[in-house]
Design a protein around this motif. Structure first.
Motif, short mmCIF file in Angstrom:
data_model
loop_
_atom_site.label_atom_id
_atom_site.label_comp_id
_atom_site.label_asym_id
_atom_site.label_seq_id
_atom_site.Cartn_x
_atom_site.Cartn_y
_atom_site.Cartn_z
N TYR A 398 92.38 72.48 40.15
CA TYR A 398 91.09 71.94 40.56
C TYR A 398 89.94 72.63 39.83
O TYR A 398 88.97 71.99 39.41
CB TYR A 398 90.90 72.09 42.08
N THR A 399 90.05 73.94 39.66
CA THR A 399 89.01 74.68 38.95
C THR A 399 88.89 74.20 37.51
O THR A 399 87.77 74.03 36.98
CB THR A 399 89.32 76.19 38.98
N LEU A 400 90.01 73.96 36.87
CA LEU A 400 89.99 73.48 35.48
C LEU A 400 89.41 72.06 35.40
O LEU A 400 88.67 71.73 34.46
CB LEU A 400 91.40 73.51 34.90
N LEU A 401 89.74 71.21 36.38
CA LEU A 401 89.18 69.85 36.38
C LEU A 401 87.66 69.89 36.59
O LEU A 401 86.92 69.18 35.90
CB LEU A 401 89.84 69.02 37.48
N VAL A 402 87.21 70.73 37.51
CA VAL A 402 85.76 70.87 37.73
C VAL A 402 85.09 71.42 36.49
O VAL A 402 84.00 70.98 36.10
CB VAL A 402 85.50 71.78 38.95
N GLN A 412 77.98 65.52 39.37
CA GLN A 412 78.18 64.93 40.69
C GLN A 412 79.66 64.64 40.95
O GLN A 412 80.16 64.84 42.06
CB GLN A 412 77.35 63.66 40.82
N GLU A 413 80.35 64.18 39.90
CA GLU A 413 81.79 63.93 40.05
C GLU A 413 82.52 65.24 40.32
O GLU A 413 83.44 65.29 41.15
CB GLU A 413 82.35 63.26 38.81
N ALA A 414 82.10 66.31 39.64
CA ALA A 414 82.70 67.63 39.88
C ALA A 414 82.46 68.06 41.32
O ALA A 414 83.36 68.61 41.97
CB ALA A 414 82.12 68.65 38.90
N ARG A 415 81.26 67.81 41.82
CA ARG A 415 80.94 68.16 43.21
C ARG A 415 81.83 67.37 44.17
O ARG A 415 82.33 67.91 45.17
CB ARG A 415 79.47 67.85 43.48
N GLU A 416 82.06 66.11 43.90
CA GLU A 416 82.91 65.29 44.76
C GLU A 416 84.36 65.79 44.75
O GLU A 416 85.05 65.75 45.78
CB GLU A 416 82.86 63.83 44.30
N ILE A 417 84.81 66.25 43.59
CA ILE A 417 86.16 66.82 43.51
C ILE A 417 86.27 68.03 44.42
O ILE A 417 87.25 68.20 45.17
CB ILE A 417 86.50 67.22 42.05
N ILE A 418 85.25 68.89 44.40
CA ILE A 418 85.26 70.08 45.26
C ILE A 418 85.24 69.68 46.72
O ILE A 418 85.95 70.26 47.55
CB ILE A 418 84.07 71.00 44.92
N SER A 420 86.54 67.19 48.02
CA SER A 420 87.84 66.65 48.42
C SER A 420 88.85 67.75 48.71
O SER A 420 89.91 67.48 49.29
CB SER A 420 88.38 65.73 47.33
N MET A 421 88.54 68.99 48.32
CA MET A 421 89.45 70.10 48.56
C MET A 421 89.34 70.60 49.99
O MET A 421 88.28 70.54 50.60
CB MET A 421 89.16 71.25 47.57
N GLN A 422 90.45 71.11 50.52
CA GLN A 422 90.43 71.61 51.90
C GLN A 422 89.65 72.91 52.02
O GLN A 422 88.78 73.04 52.87
CB GLN A 422 91.87 71.80 52.41
N ASN A 423 89.98 73.86 51.18
CA ASN A 423 89.30 75.16 51.22
C ASN A 423 88.98 75.62 49.80
O ASN A 423 89.68 76.48 49.23
CB ASN A 423 90.18 76.22 51.91
#
Length: 622
Positions: A398-402, A412-418, A420-423
């Motif tokens: 997830y960190t690499l995708l962000v 904004q897409e990066a923020r949405e990815i974060i 979607s993460m649980q923690n």
């Protein structure tokens, strides 16, 4: 009934032919049963079982014991259990066979039942059950059994105490490990190489290298496993230079290094990015029998990749007769770190075309390659591909995708990815904060920074990024507040330092540090170089000065200037830095290579930059 996949193809033929040629007797049947055990022959064991029944010899316990071993070795515990239940008489060997067989089958519960039902417990049964729980993750129960063994009057052996030490090593239980160390002396095991090696490993994993070294040097008899354990401990505790010193000590003994030795040593060299040392060990390896070992080959290509030598790394990769998933993944990550994103993707396609299943580590390399090369669509695709291979993305993915989306401006897409993460952890928010600084998005950057401070209030990197974001957006009062807060809570920015190796000597540089004996010469060369590149259009955006009135230079510029003085013209100037290279230094390196004709390879905290003829391999995307 299917045959065990490990069975030798000619085993059954030999056994059946032998049965036809001779009348059964005890010694001959015992011999054939032993052949079944060695060859994992189920059909042979079944035929012998039938013959022993017909001959009335099944009452001979030692024959039944060998049959039990044959069934268990062939991977058929149900047959062994049935025979065990039918046995009229059982001896100590019978119970120990069933205990060890159940443990090898991964059934610790069944092994415990056999152990408790056993009428007399021997060293073998205690060793087996303690080891079984230790290996299957039942550490506390393993230690309880060890304590019970001593309470019931049994002396620990090197095997039981080694299993207990293994539990302490895995759980970093230094207190229990020290107690076991005392018991080694109490029971006279302080001279046993097997137990002492386990003790060294325990201290290494508990990060007490001083104790580990003391035990190691007191050992009268050391084997290659002992040396490998201490070197691995030093390497894993970031004492890689001490690991190399230990390797030199090993070469002074009569003990031959093995493939594990070279893999550990090469891993340490890769961590130091010491190319000349890696080349020396490479030359040494080619003269040994481990030169074709897959672990050694993988470690070798990793050394060259981490030193920026991708051509050499690829040459080693192509020459390897055997490759495993770590080999492929290491090569993909090597391409990624050196900015060859499309080559990494091409290698991944080649790997999957051969039917090799990627793992989580492989996708780390793929996403890193896409991030460092700006391949946004590819990155999205491969992130989604993980589910096809049954791999759930972890925080690293997830960190690499962000990071990939953030670098490309898709904040904004990066923020949405974060979201979607649980923690989400501090690292993934840090990637977003770094992207916000690049794109000067103050609002989102403040949100990311606050999230990091909620998780890690004293995160130095986040404070520094937020400070620079405010300063670069013209919010100087807010920047000053961040600086004041850092001072108040004791957060300090990691000092930047760079190093390079010239003639087998490592030279380190820190901005404004005059400790290098040739610093005056370095400054003069650097000032002249700056004047020359200014004529080509370079304009510095760094205006700080030292106390003596001279202009302040970052550590990588000092290192490159020293390389211009001392390094051979035919070879690249290889510089390593502990932090991310700044924009001004990056521009400076491009100008220097344009007017000097030299090649500069700079490895910063996240990737390699290959500067040639005024261009960088990253394409100014880092």
């Amino acid at each position: 009934m299917q045959l065990n996949h490990k069975q030798k193809p000619d085993a059954n033929g030999y056994i059946f032919k032998s049965l036809c040629m001779a009348s059964p007797n005890l010694s001959f049947l015992a011999h054939l049963l032993q052949e079944c055990i060695h060859s994992n022959s189920f059909q042979g064991a079944q035929a012998l079982h039938t013959l022993i029944l017909k001959s009335g010899l099944l009452l001979r316990t030692f024959l039944s014991n060998r049959l039990l071993q044959a069934y268990l070795k062939a991977g058929l515990p149900s047959f062994a259990q049935k025979l065990f239940d039918e046995m009229c008489t059982r001896d100590l060997f019978t119970w120990n066979i069933m205990i060890t067989g159940a443990i090898k089958a991964g059934n610790t519960g069944l092994a415990r039942k056999f152990f408790e039902d056993s009428p007399c417990k021997t060293d073998v049964s205690w060793n087996s059950i303690i080891k079984g729980y230790a290996q299957e993750g039942g550490g506390p129960e393993s230690l309880r059994l060890y304590a019970r063994m001593i309470q019931e009057g049994h002396r620990p052996t090197q095997f039981s105490i080694s299993s207990a030490l293994q539990v302490c090593a895995r759980s970093s239980s230094l207190h229990n490990g020290k107690l076991l160390h005392c018991q080694m002396h109490r029971f006279g095991l302080q001279g046993d190489v097997f137990a002492c090696t386990s003790l060294v490993d325990m201290y290494c994993r508990c990060q007490r290298l001083d104790y580990a070294g003391h035990v190691f040097y007191e050992m009268q008899d050391k084997n290659i496993v002992s040396w490998n354990v201490i070197m691995t401990g030093l390497s894993h505790n970031c004492l890689v230079e001490d690991c190399l010193i230990m390797f030199k000590e090993l070469l002074g003994t009569e003990i031959e290094p093995d493939h594990i030795t070279f893999a550990v040593v090469l891993s340490s060299i890769a961590a130091l990015a010491n190319l000349s040392c890696g080349m020396q060990v490479h030359g040494f390896v080619t003269k040994t029998l481990v030169v074709k070992n897959v672990f050694v080959g993988t470690a070798l290509l990793d050394v060259y990749a981490k030193c920026g030598g991708m051509e050499d790394a690829r040459r080693i990769f192509d020459a390897m007769e055997e490759r495993n998933i770590v080999t492929w993944s290491s090569m993909i990550i090597g391409f990624a770190q050196n900015g060859y994103g499309r080559e990494a993707i091409s290698l991944f396609k080649e790997m999957t075309a051969l039917g090799i299943h990627p793992d989580s580590f492989t996708f780390v390399g793929l996403l890193m390659a896409c991030s460092h090369s700006g391949l946004v669509e590819h990155g999205r695709y491969y992130f989604d591909c993980m589910k096809i291979y049954g791999i759930m993305p972890d925080d690293t993915h997830y960190t690499l995708l962000v990071d990939l989306l953030g670098r490309a401006g898709c904040l904004q897409e990066a923020r949405e990815i974060i979201n979607s993460m649980q923690n989400p952890d501090a690292a993934v928010w840090g990637s977003l904060l770094g992207a916000c600084r690049v794109h000067k998005n103050l609002v989102l950057g403040e949100i990311a920074a606050m999230k990091i401070f909620d998780i890690e209030p004293c995160n130095a990197s986040a404070h520094v990024l937020l400070y620079h974001l405010y300063a670069e957006c013209g919010e100087f009062e807010e920047a000053a507040k961040v600086r004041k807060k850092m001072k108040g809570i004791g957060v300090k920015k990691d000092p930047g330092y760079s190093w390079l190796e010239v003639d087998n000597v490592v030279h380190s540089f820190v901005a404004d540090d005059n400790s290098h004996p040739r610093m005056n010469e370095i400054i003069l060369v650097l000032e002249e170089m700056v004047r020359n590149i200014e004529k080509e259009g370079y304009v510095s955006d760094v205006l700080s000065f030292r106390e003596d009135g001279r202009k302040s230079y970052h550590s990588e510029k000092l290192a490159v200037a020293f390389g211009l003085i001392c390094a051979s013209f035919e070879k690249p100037i290889r510089v390593m830095k502990n932090l991310r290279v700044c924009d001004d230094c990056h521009i400076t390196m491009k100008f220097i290579t344009r007017i000097s004709g030299r090649e500069i390879i700079l490895r910063d905290v996240s990737r390699f930059h290959h500067f040639r003829n005024g261009e960088c391999s990253c394409g100014d995307y880092w």
